[in-house]
Design an enzyme around this catalytic site. Sequence first.
Site, PDB file in Angstrom:
ATOM      1  N   ALA A  77       0.837  -1.200   0.000  1.00 36.83           N
ATOM      2  CA  ALA A  77       0.000   0.000   0.000  1.00 36.83           C
ATOM      3  C   ALA A  77       0.870   1.247   0.000  1.00 36.83           C
ATOM      4  CB  ALA A  77      -0.915   0.003   1.224  1.00 36.83           C
ATOM      5  N   GLU A 113      -1.910 -12.739  -4.360  1.00 34.94           N
ATOM      6  CA  GLU A 113      -3.257 -12.661  -4.944  1.00 34.94           C
ATOM      7  C   GLU A 113      -3.598 -11.195  -5.067  1.00 34.94           C
ATOM      8  OE1 GLU A 113      -3.803 -14.105  -1.476  1.00 34.94           O
ATOM      9  OE2 GLU A 113      -2.903 -15.954  -2.207  1.00 34.94           O
ATOM     10  N   ASN A 126      -8.113  -4.816  -9.959  1.00 32.02           N
ATOM     11  CA  ASN A 126      -7.085  -3.885  -9.471  1.00 32.02           C
ATOM     12  C   ASN A 126      -5.958  -3.777 -10.500  1.00 32.02           C
ATOM     13  OD1 ASN A 126      -5.343  -2.281  -8.036  1.00 32.02           O
ATOM     14  ND2 ASN A 126      -5.492  -3.448  -6.130  1.00 32.02           N
ATOM     15  N   TYR A 159       2.821  -5.473 -10.463  1.00 33.05           N
ATOM     16  CA  TYR A 159       3.437  -6.788 -10.287  1.00 33.05           C
ATOM     17  C   TYR A 159       4.020  -7.286 -11.613  1.00 33.05           C
ATOM     18  CZ  TYR A 159       0.710  -6.617  -5.952  1.00 33.05           C
ATOM     19  OH  TYR A 159       0.176  -6.244  -4.750  1.00 33.05           O
TER      20      TYR A 159
HETATM   21  C1  LIG Z   1      -1.086  -0.603  -5.936  1.00 33.94           C
HETATM   22  C2  LIG Z   1      -0.268   0.538  -5.300  1.00 33.94           C
HETATM   23  C3  LIG Z   1       0.515  -0.027  -4.121  1.00 33.94           C
HETATM   24  C4  LIG Z   1       0.705   1.102  -6.337  1.00 33.94           C
HETATM   25  O1  LIG Z   1       1.503   2.109  -5.708  1.00 33.94           O
HETATM   26  P1  LIG Z   1       2.166   3.311  -6.534  1.00 33.94           P
HETATM   27  O2  LIG Z   1       3.170   3.933  -5.652  1.00 33.94           O
HETATM   28  O3  LIG Z   1       1.111   4.156  -7.117  1.00 33.94           O
HETATM   29  O4  LIG Z   1       2.887   2.463  -7.692  1.00 33.94           O
HETATM   30  P2  LIG Z   1       3.826   3.054  -8.849  1.00 33.94           P
HETATM   31  O5  LIG Z   1       3.908   4.532  -8.752  1.00 33.94           O
HETATM   32  O6  LIG Z   1       5.076   2.249  -8.805  1.00 33.94           O
HETATM   33  O7  LIG Z   1       3.005   2.655 -10.147  1.00 33.94           O
HETATM   34  C5  LIG Z   1       1.686   3.145 -10.347  1.00 33.94           C
HETATM   35  C6  LIG Z   1       1.573   3.905 -11.675  1.00 33.94           C
HETATM   36  O8  LIG Z   1       2.261   5.141 -11.600  1.00 33.94           O
HETATM   37  C7  LIG Z   1       3.101   5.271 -12.753  1.00 33.94           C
HETATM   38  N1  LIG Z   1       4.257   6.106 -12.397  1.00 33.94           N
HETATM   39  C8  LIG Z   1       5.233   5.792 -11.517  1.00 33.94           C
HETATM   40  N2  LIG Z   1       6.141   6.804 -11.465  1.00 33.94           N
HETATM   41  C9  LIG Z   1       5.685   7.768 -12.311  1.00 33.94           C
HETATM   42  C10 LIG Z   1       6.156   9.050 -12.680  1.00 33.94           C
HETATM   43  N3  LIG Z   1       7.275   9.547 -12.162  1.00 33.94           N
HETATM   44  N4  LIG Z   1       5.433   9.769 -13.551  1.00 33.94           N
HETATM   45  C11 LIG Z   1       4.287   9.284 -14.082  1.00 33.94           C
HETATM   46  N5  LIG Z   1       3.785   8.062 -13.770  1.00 33.94           N
HETATM   47  C12 LIG Z   1       4.482   7.320 -12.891  1.00 33.94           C
HETATM   48  C13 LIG Z   1       3.463   3.868 -13.071  1.00 33.94           C
HETATM   49  O9  LIG Z   1       3.902   3.713 -14.384  1.00 33.94           O
HETATM   50  C14 LIG Z   1       2.149   3.168 -12.849  1.00 33.94           C
HETATM   51  O10 LIG Z   1       1.290   3.376 -13.959  1.00 33.94           O
HETATM   52  P3  LIG Z   1       0.100   2.360 -14.355  1.00 33.94           P
HETATM   53  O11 LIG Z   1      -0.916   2.424 -13.234  1.00 33.94           O
HETATM   54  O12 LIG Z   1      -0.425   2.924 -15.630  1.00 33.94           O
HETATM   55  O13 LIG Z   1       0.712   1.015 -14.500  1.00 33.94           O
HETATM   56  C15 LIG Z   1      -1.191   1.705  -4.852  1.00 33.94           C
HETATM   57  O14 LIG Z   1      -1.982   2.086  -5.950  1.00 33.94           O
HETATM   58  C16 LIG Z   1      -2.089   1.369  -3.676  1.00 33.94           C
HETATM   59  O15 LIG Z   1      -1.701   1.490  -2.515  1.00 33.94           O
HETATM   60  N6  LIG Z   1      -3.325   0.957  -3.989  1.00 33.94           N
HETATM   61  C17 LIG Z   1      -4.309   0.651  -2.959  1.00 33.94           C
HETATM   62  C18 LIG Z   1      -3.947  -0.599  -2.239  1.00 33.94           C
HETATM   63  C19 LIG Z   1      -3.814  -1.793  -3.173  1.00 33.94           C
HETATM   64  O16 LIG Z   1      -4.614  -1.967  -4.083  1.00 33.94           O
HETATM   65  N7  LIG Z   1      -2.785  -2.620  -2.948  1.00 33.94           N
HETATM   66  C20 LIG Z   1      -2.507  -3.781  -3.763  1.00 33.94           C
HETATM   67  C21 LIG Z   1      -3.327  -4.957  -3.413  1.00 33.94           C
HETATM   68  S1  LIG Z   1      -2.810  -5.703  -1.887  1.00 33.94           S
END
Ligand SMILES: CC(C)(COP(=O)(O)OP(=O)(O)OC[C@H]1O[C@@H](n2cnc3c(N)ncnc32)[C@H](O)[C@@H]1OP(=O)(O)O)[C@@H](O)C(=O)NCCC(=O)NCCS
Length: 144
Positions: A70, A103, A108, A115
């Site tokens: 998260a 999982e 999502n 992943y």
């Molecule tokens: C899933 C989760 C952990 C991802 O975290 P995050 O920090 O946003 O992940 P990232 O930044 O590495 O990647 C997310 C997106 O941002 C993009 N991104 C990352 N850095 C970036 C940047 N500098 N500029 C523009 N986009 C960027 C990535 O390419 C990715 O794009 P996509 O969604 O089109 O694939 C977050 O969305 C979250 O906490 N969600 C709710 C909880 C959840 O669902 N957890 C997983 C199930 S247990």
Amino acid sequence: MILREMLVDDLDAVMEIEESLFSVPWTREGMFTFLTRDDTMFLAVEENGTVIGYIGCLMVLDEADILNVAVRSDRQKYGIGGFLVSGLLRLLAEMEIRTVHLEVRTGNETARRLYERNGFTVDGIRKNYYTDPTEDAVLMTYNG
Ligand SMILES: CC(C)(COP(=O)(O)OP(=O)(O)OC[C@H]1O[C@@H](n2cnc3c(N)ncnc32)[C@H](O)[C@@H]1OP(=O)(O)O)[C@@H](O)C(=O)NCCC(=O)NCCS
């Protein structure tokens, strides 16, 4: 931004993130129990002294299961999720753990792409695995 072991002192910040993001969040007691087990590894990302994300896994012999990932909503999409997943995989590899399962909700897409970018592939579906709302789980595995 630093990646470090999650501590019991982080639970306030972690629970705030957990409760804000999940329809069925882990309880504080559940988080504490898993965090303090010998067969788990929980990592936190800290920025300016504040926890903004976390990841946890359960380790069984030479395999692991990711339990949760998260990132605080206002810090999403800056690569922090990627930092957490790749950091965990690196630390597991140092412990000779190279097979990692997880999982994720079918819908999502953000998490599934995260992943996939980190080398996980889909190897099955678990029907109606999640509640609130009921949804299938996609099973993914990484074989470093
Ligand atoms: C899933 C989760 C952990 C991802 O975290 P995050 O920090 O946003 O992940 P990232 O930044 O590495 O990647 C997310 C997106 O941002 C993009 N991104 C990352 N850095 C970036 C940047 N500098 N500029 C523009 N986009 C960027 C990535 O390419 C990715 O794009 P996509 O969604 O089109 O694939 C977050 O969305 C979250 O906490 N969600 C709710 C909880 C959840 O669902 N957890 C997983 C199930 S247990």
